[in-house]
Write an enzyme that holds these catalytic residues in place. Structure first.
Site, PDB file in Angstrom:
ATOM      1  N   HIS A 167     -44.740  -5.352  10.845  1.00 25.97           N
ATOM      2  CA  HIS A 167     -45.243  -3.717  11.457  1.00 25.97           C
ATOM      3  C   HIS A 167     -45.071  -3.743  12.458  1.00 25.97           C
ATOM      4  O   HIS A 167     -44.742  -4.087  13.470  1.00 25.97           O
ATOM      5  CB  HIS A 167     -46.836  -4.614  11.615  1.00 25.97           C
ATOM      6  CG  HIS A 167     -48.203  -3.508  11.351  1.00 25.97           C
ATOM      7  ND1 HIS A 167     -47.820  -2.478  10.619  1.00 25.97           N
ATOM      8  CD2 HIS A 167     -48.522  -2.555  12.310  1.00 25.97           C
ATOM      9  CE1 HIS A 167     -48.441  -1.278  10.791  1.00 25.97           C
ATOM     10  NE2 HIS A 167     -49.695  -1.841  11.893  1.00 25.97           N
ATOM     11  N   GLY A 191     -21.328  13.685  -6.217  1.00 26.58           N
ATOM     12  CA  GLY A 191     -21.928  15.669  -6.377  1.00 26.58           C
ATOM     13  C   GLY A 191     -23.006  15.668  -5.221  1.00 26.58           C
ATOM     14  O   GLY A 191     -22.970  16.805  -4.644  1.00 26.58           O
ATOM     15  N   GLU A 228     -24.956  19.785 -14.507  1.00 28.96           N
ATOM     16  CA  GLU A 228     -24.998  18.079 -14.799  1.00 28.96           C
ATOM     17  C   GLU A 228     -24.871  18.583 -16.065  1.00 28.96           C
ATOM     18  O   GLU A 228     -26.058  19.201 -17.220  1.00 28.96           O
ATOM     19  CB  GLU A 228     -25.974  17.251 -14.292  1.00 28.96           C
ATOM     20  CG  GLU A 228     -26.107  16.404 -15.029  1.00 28.96           C
ATOM     21  CD  GLU A 228     -25.042  15.915 -15.292  1.00 28.96           C
ATOM     22  OE1 GLU A 228     -24.333  15.701 -13.913  1.00 28.96           O
ATOM     23  OE2 GLU A 228     -25.091  14.479 -16.722  1.00 28.96           O
ATOM     24  N   GLU A 272       1.393  -0.760   0.284  1.00 28.93           N
ATOM     25  CA  GLU A 272      -0.111  -0.057   0.101  1.00 28.93           C
ATOM     26  C   GLU A 272       0.674   0.863  -0.122  1.00 28.93           C
ATOM     27  O   GLU A 272       1.577   1.318   0.853  1.00 28.93           O
ATOM     28  CB  GLU A 272      -0.773   0.073   1.426  1.00 28.93           C
ATOM     29  CG  GLU A 272      -1.901   1.441   1.947  1.00 28.93           C
ATOM     30  CD  GLU A 272      -2.608   2.225  -0.002  1.00 28.93           C
ATOM     31  OE1 GLU A 272      -3.055   0.910  -0.518  1.00 28.93           O
ATOM     32  OE2 GLU A 272      -2.590   2.795  -0.485  1.00 28.93           O
ATOM     33  N   GLY A 320      -7.184   0.293  -7.478  1.00 29.77           N
ATOM     34  CA  GLY A 320      -8.749   1.665  -7.466  1.00 29.77           C
ATOM     35  C   GLY A 320      -8.819   2.924  -8.368  1.00 29.77           C
ATOM     36  O   GLY A 320      -8.294   2.444  -9.403  1.00 29.77           O
ATOM     37  N   SER A 321      -8.967   3.662  -7.641  1.00 26.32           N
ATOM     38  CA  SER A 321      -9.380   5.073  -8.824  1.00 26.32           C
ATOM     39  C   SER A 321      -8.641   6.450  -8.026  1.00 26.32           C
ATOM     40  O   SER A 321      -9.086   6.124  -6.887  1.00 26.32           O
ATOM     41  CB  SER A 321     -10.882   4.906  -8.791  1.00 26.32           C
ATOM     42  OG  SER A 321     -11.429   5.051  -7.754  1.00 26.32           O
ATOM     43  N   VAL A 372     -19.761  23.425 -17.407  1.00 25.21           N
ATOM     44  CA  VAL A 372     -18.828  24.518 -16.348  1.00 25.21           C
ATOM     45  C   VAL A 372     -17.466  23.987 -17.300  1.00 25.21           C
ATOM     46  O   VAL A 372     -16.780  23.309 -17.849  1.00 25.21           O
ATOM     47  CB  VAL A 372     -18.270  24.006 -15.183  1.00 25.21           C
ATOM     48  CG1 VAL A 372     -17.643  24.982 -14.712  1.00 25.21           C
ATOM     49  CG2 VAL A 372     -20.133  24.361 -14.007  1.00 25.21           C
ATOM     50  N   GLY A 411     -21.687  17.780 -12.350  1.00 21.13           N
ATOM     51  CA  GLY A 411     -21.950  16.509 -12.050  1.00 21.13           C
ATOM     52  C   GLY A 411     -23.272  16.608 -10.812  1.00 21.13           C
ATOM     53  O   GLY A 411     -22.782  16.409  -9.274  1.00 21.13           O
ATOM     54  N   LYS A 457     -19.966   9.374   4.606  1.00 14.19           N
ATOM     55  CA  LYS A 457     -21.162   9.172   5.483  1.00 14.19           C
ATOM     56  C   LYS A 457     -21.097   9.596   6.975  1.00 14.19           C
ATOM     57  O   LYS A 457     -22.363   9.616   7.578  1.00 14.19           O
ATOM     58  CB  LYS A 457     -20.925   7.404   5.424  1.00 14.19           C
ATOM     59  CG  LYS A 457     -22.279   7.071   4.626  1.00 14.19           C
ATOM     60  CD  LYS A 457     -21.581   6.659   2.936  1.00 14.19           C
ATOM     61  CE  LYS A 457     -22.111   7.378   1.957  1.00 14.19           C
ATOM     62  NZ  LYS A 457     -20.880   7.539   0.664  1.00 14.19           N
TER      63      LYS A 457
HETATM   64  C1  LIG Z   1     -16.595  10.519  -1.415  1.00 15.79           C
HETATM   65  C2  LIG Z   1     -16.640   9.167  -2.318  1.00 15.79           C
HETATM   66  C3  LIG Z   1     -17.514   8.498  -0.913  1.00 15.79           C
HETATM   67  C4  LIG Z   1     -18.002   6.971  -1.716  1.00 15.79           C
HETATM   68  N1  LIG Z   1     -18.874   6.535  -1.660  1.00 15.79           N
HETATM   69  C5  LIG Z   1     -19.039   4.987  -1.553  1.00 15.79           C
HETATM   70  C6  LIG Z   1     -20.546   4.648  -1.370  1.00 15.79           C
HETATM   71  O1  LIG Z   1     -21.473   5.169   0.054  1.00 15.79           O
HETATM   72  N2  LIG Z   1     -20.179   2.670  -1.233  1.00 15.79           N
HETATM   73  C7  LIG Z   1     -19.498   2.804  -1.979  1.00 15.79           C
HETATM   74  O2  LIG Z   1     -19.713   1.429  -2.415  1.00 15.79           O
HETATM   75  N3  LIG Z   1     -18.089   3.086  -2.694  1.00 15.79           N
HETATM   76  C8  LIG Z   1     -18.077   4.551  -2.396  1.00 15.79           C
HETATM   77  N4  LIG Z   1     -17.713   5.036  -2.975  1.00 15.79           N
HETATM   78  C9  LIG Z   1     -16.423   3.922  -4.038  1.00 15.79           C
HETATM   79  C10 LIG Z   1     -15.300   3.517  -3.389  1.00 15.79           C
HETATM   80  O3  LIG Z   1     -14.991   4.007  -2.274  1.00 15.79           O
HETATM   81  C11 LIG Z   1     -14.216   2.531  -4.407  1.00 15.79           C
HETATM   82  O4  LIG Z   1     -15.692   1.775  -5.052  1.00 15.79           O
HETATM   83  C12 LIG Z   1     -13.414   1.380  -3.625  1.00 15.79           C
HETATM   84  O5  LIG Z   1     -13.039   2.350  -2.518  1.00 15.79           O
HETATM   85  C13 LIG Z   1     -12.946   0.666  -4.796  1.00 15.79           C
HETATM   86  O6  LIG Z   1     -12.134   0.086  -3.651  1.00 15.79           O
HETATM   87  P1  LIG Z   1     -10.828  -0.601  -4.186  1.00 15.79           P
HETATM   88  O7  LIG Z   1      -9.733  -1.189  -3.364  1.00 15.79           O
HETATM   89  O8  LIG Z   1     -10.556  -1.260  -6.224  1.00 15.79           O
HETATM   90  O9  LIG Z   1      -9.776   1.062  -4.926  1.00 15.79           O
HETATM   91  P2  LIG Z   1      -9.255   1.965  -3.263  1.00 15.79           P
HETATM   92  O10 LIG Z   1     -10.057   1.602  -2.810  1.00 15.79           O
HETATM   93  O11 LIG Z   1      -8.963   3.497  -4.897  1.00 15.79           O
HETATM   94  O12 LIG Z   1      -8.143   1.324  -2.725  1.00 15.79           O
HETATM   95  C14 LIG Z   1      -6.993   2.015  -3.994  1.00 15.79           C
HETATM   96  C15 LIG Z   1      -5.713   1.481  -3.068  1.00 15.79           C
HETATM   97  O13 LIG Z   1      -4.711   1.111  -3.723  1.00 15.79           O
HETATM   98  C16 LIG Z   1      -3.278   2.367  -3.369  1.00 15.79           C
HETATM   99  N5  LIG Z   1      -3.003   2.236  -4.607  1.00 15.79           N
HETATM  100  C17 LIG Z   1      -2.863   2.622  -5.859  1.00 15.79           C
HETATM  101  N6  LIG Z   1      -1.707   2.811  -6.317  1.00 15.79           N
HETATM  102  C18 LIG Z   1      -1.086   1.459  -5.988  1.00 15.79           C
HETATM  103  C19 LIG Z   1       0.662   1.234  -5.820  1.00 15.79           C
HETATM  104  N7  LIG Z   1       1.211   1.206  -7.703  1.00 15.79           N
HETATM  105  N8  LIG Z   1       1.325   0.529  -4.852  1.00 15.79           N
HETATM  106  C20 LIG Z   1       0.422   0.278  -3.876  1.00 15.79           C
HETATM  107  N9  LIG Z   1      -0.363   1.060  -4.102  1.00 15.79           N
HETATM  108  C21 LIG Z   1      -1.321   1.764  -4.218  1.00 15.79           C
HETATM  109  C22 LIG Z   1      -4.436   3.598  -3.152  1.00 15.79           C
HETATM  110  O14 LIG Z   1      -3.308   4.220  -2.114  1.00 15.79           O
HETATM  111  C23 LIG Z   1      -5.540   2.415  -2.713  1.00 15.79           C
HETATM  112  O15 LIG Z   1      -5.209   3.236  -0.932  1.00 15.79           O
HETATM  113  C24 LIG Z   1     -17.454   6.030  -2.553  1.00 15.79           C
HETATM  114  C25 LIG Z   1     -16.068   7.056  -3.358  1.00 15.79           C
HETATM  115  C26 LIG Z   1     -15.816   7.839  -3.489  1.00 15.79           C
HETATM  116  C27 LIG Z   1     -14.575   9.394  -4.067  1.00 15.79           C
END
Ligand SMILES: Cc1cc2nc3c(=O)[nH]c(=O)nc-3n(C[C@H](O)[C@H](O)[C@H](O)COP(=O)(O)OP(=O)(O)OC[C@H]3O[C@@H](n4cnc5c(N)ncnc54)[C@H](O)[C@@H]3O)c2cc1C
Length: 467
Positions: A446, A186, A204, A33, A145-146, A238, A181, A51
């Site tokens: 109920h 948003g 939007e 990580e 992730g993203s 925008v 958005g 949340k």
């Molecule tokens: C504001 C917000 C609110 C959200 N609310 C919700 C919700 O209520 N419910 C829901 O289901 N989803 C929600 N999401 C979406 C959710 O956060 C993501 O879908 C989820 O975190 C994806 O999980 P993941 O494990 O794929 O990636 P991430 O959670 O993005 O984790 C990826 C990890 O990889 C690490 N990483 C990346 N590249 C490297 C590398 N090369 N080496 C080492 N580490 C690395 C990053 O630091 C990160 O810790 C929300 C997102 C946002 C931004």
């Protein structure tokens, strides 16, 4: 022999759940990580902090507007924003420490640093101090992730022009917040700041909010948010934000083109979506294929085109949701352990945690029409639910879509208080291939809001009792 059976890169909900499940199944597992805390976007800057603020701001609004109607006199509630932020941060801290505890408990070794796939079977970890080490493994799961999607020409400074990350840490309530958005993030964060006192304008590009959601749900939800004071500028974009003056000046144009106007705001929240994060992974060098949106391409077993490298979560196709990432993490761990891991993408719930909440699972009416599937719809409004009436939460409805021939539930859509919890029943029903009749014949306590789900199921057969 490689030191590890599995190295997971990324400790978000996809990565940490995958690591724990693999360790439970007897694999020797390491996680890499890059951040100093575990839990990824979700726990650090996503699901959990948003949340926390949604919950606190909802109670703030309730105390101001609803308590008196229920005979509770507490005077005008006062906002202590630093204390609310501290409450949120403590929630995050507890959750990320929980992941560290679970790693230890399951003997998952954690490495802090940027993970790069040097070659199949080899992950190089570069620590913050520049130290490099290479770990050997049988399999690699990419769960990186993203990241926030950016608008060209608009620089996010996380102070006045913010992404969701900055919107979770504002140190004062903006007089006016312009949200770019009308997607889930948003609308959730717009709701937080509106409740705390900001005027909120949402711009939007499309002609509807929550693209992809059932159109009727979207329309009704927009009306509810408008009643709460949110202003929408649909079919608009925008194109620039001038940050030179004391107030930001956003240029807003009709989406199809036309005369631009300027909207002033104290904070602009860019919430146009998220993009897969693969920076620094070295995918190209090892030849891992990505699609035209930068997502890692995987087969139904989460395997990439390079043997021994797998990917899950936001970095692959599918809804960017924490529970989708978790489900994929479990599935790939089980596949690597020789079991039959599987994710049913037809039954993944999607929740917007506003008030009221919006929760859906399965197909929308538009999708069923487009696929030429004949269906019956049963709908029941919360105005006719006894518990919603006494709770003063009568906004919204439950809609169940069932196959016209077999009565099998194909989609459930809820706008209403606590919809996010209620949708679990629908997801379970769909996993079991339930018919609307099955839900209709299941006893629902109920007085609960869940009786609206039962009534909607009855309504599929045109026999709801309380309508
Ligand atoms: C504001 C917000 C609110 C959200 N609310 C919700 C919700 O209520 N419910 C829901 O289901 N989803 C929600 N999401 C979406 C959710 O956060 C993501 O879908 C989820 O975190 C994806 O999980 P993941 O494990 O794929 O990636 P991430 O959670 O993005 O984790 C990826 C990890 O990889 C690490 N990483 C990346 N590249 C490297 C590398 N090369 N080496 C080492 N580490 C690395 C990053 O630091 C990160 O810790 C929300 C997102 C946002 C931004």
């Amino acid at each position: 022999m490689p030191a590890y059976d599995l190295i997971v890169i990324g400790s978000g909900p996809g990565g940490y759940v995958c690591a724990i499940r693999a360790a439970q199944l007897g694999l020797k597992v390491a996680v890499v990580e890059k951040d100093t805390t575990f839990g990824g976007t979700c726990l650090n800057v996503g699901c959990i902090p948003s949340k926390a603020l949604l919950h606190a701001s909802e109670l703030f609004e309730e105390a101001g507007h609803m308590f008196q109607r229920m005979g509770i006199g507490v005077g005008e509630p006062k906002l202590d924003l630093p204390a609310m932020m501290k409450f949120k941060d403590e929630g995050v801290d507890g959750n990320v420490k929980g992941v560290a505890f679970l790693f230890k408990k399951n003997k998952v070794e954690a490495f802090t640093g940027i993970g790069r796939i040097a070659a199949p079977g080899h992950v190089e970890v570069v620590s913050a101090d520049g130290r490099r080490q290479t770990l050997d493994t049988k399999a690699i799961v990419v769960a990186t992730g993203s990241d926030v999607a950016r608008l060209p020409g608009i620089d996010i400074d996380e102070k006045r022009i913010v992404s969701s990350t900055g919107a979770l840490t504002l140190d004062e309530v903006p007089q006016r917040l312009l949200v770019v958005g009308a997607g889930v993030i948003g609308l959730e964060l717009g709701s937080v700041w509106r409740r705390l006192g900001a005027e909120v304008i949402v711009v939007e590009f499309l002609d509807r909010i929550l693209p992809g959601i059932d159109a009727e749900v979207g329309r009704q939800f927009q009306r509810i948010l408008q009643k709460q004071g949110v202003t929408f500028r649909l079919s608009s974009k925008v194109t620039a934000v001038d940050a030179a003056g004391k107030r930001l000046k956003a240029t807003v144009e009709p989406a199809p083109g036309g005369a631009a106007e300027t909207i002033e705001a104290d904070v602009v929240l860019v919430a146009i979506g998220r993009v897969p994060y693969t920076q620094g992974l070295g995918l190209e060098a090892v030849g891992v294929a990505t699609d035209n949106r930068g997502r890692i391409v995987v087969d139904p077993h989460f395997a990439t085109n390079v043997a021994g490298i797998y990917a899950i979560g936001d970095v692959i196709a599918g809804p960017m949701l924490a529970h989708k990432a978790e489900d994929e993490g479990i599935a790939v761990a089980e596949i690597l352990a020789g079991q039959a891991g599987h994710v049913n993408y037809d039954a993944i719930p999607n929740v917007v945690y506003t008030f009221p909440e919006v929760a859906t699972v399965g197909k929308s009416e538009d999708e069923l029409k487009a696929a030429g599937i004949a269906y019956n719809a049963g709908k029941f409004p919360f105005t006719a639910n006894g518990r919603a009436k006494v709770n003063l939460t009568t906004d919204g409805f439950v809609k169940i879509l069932a196959d016209a021939r077999t009565d099998r539930v194909l989609g459930v859509h809820i706008v209403g208080a606590d919809a996010g919890n209620m949708i679990a029943e629908a997801a379970v029903a769909m996993e079991f291939g339930a018919a609307a009749e099955d839900i209709a014949r299941t006893s629902h306590a109920h007085p609960t809001l869940t009786e609206a789900v039962k009534e909607a199921a009855l309504a599929v057969g045109k026999r709801s009792i309380h309508m």
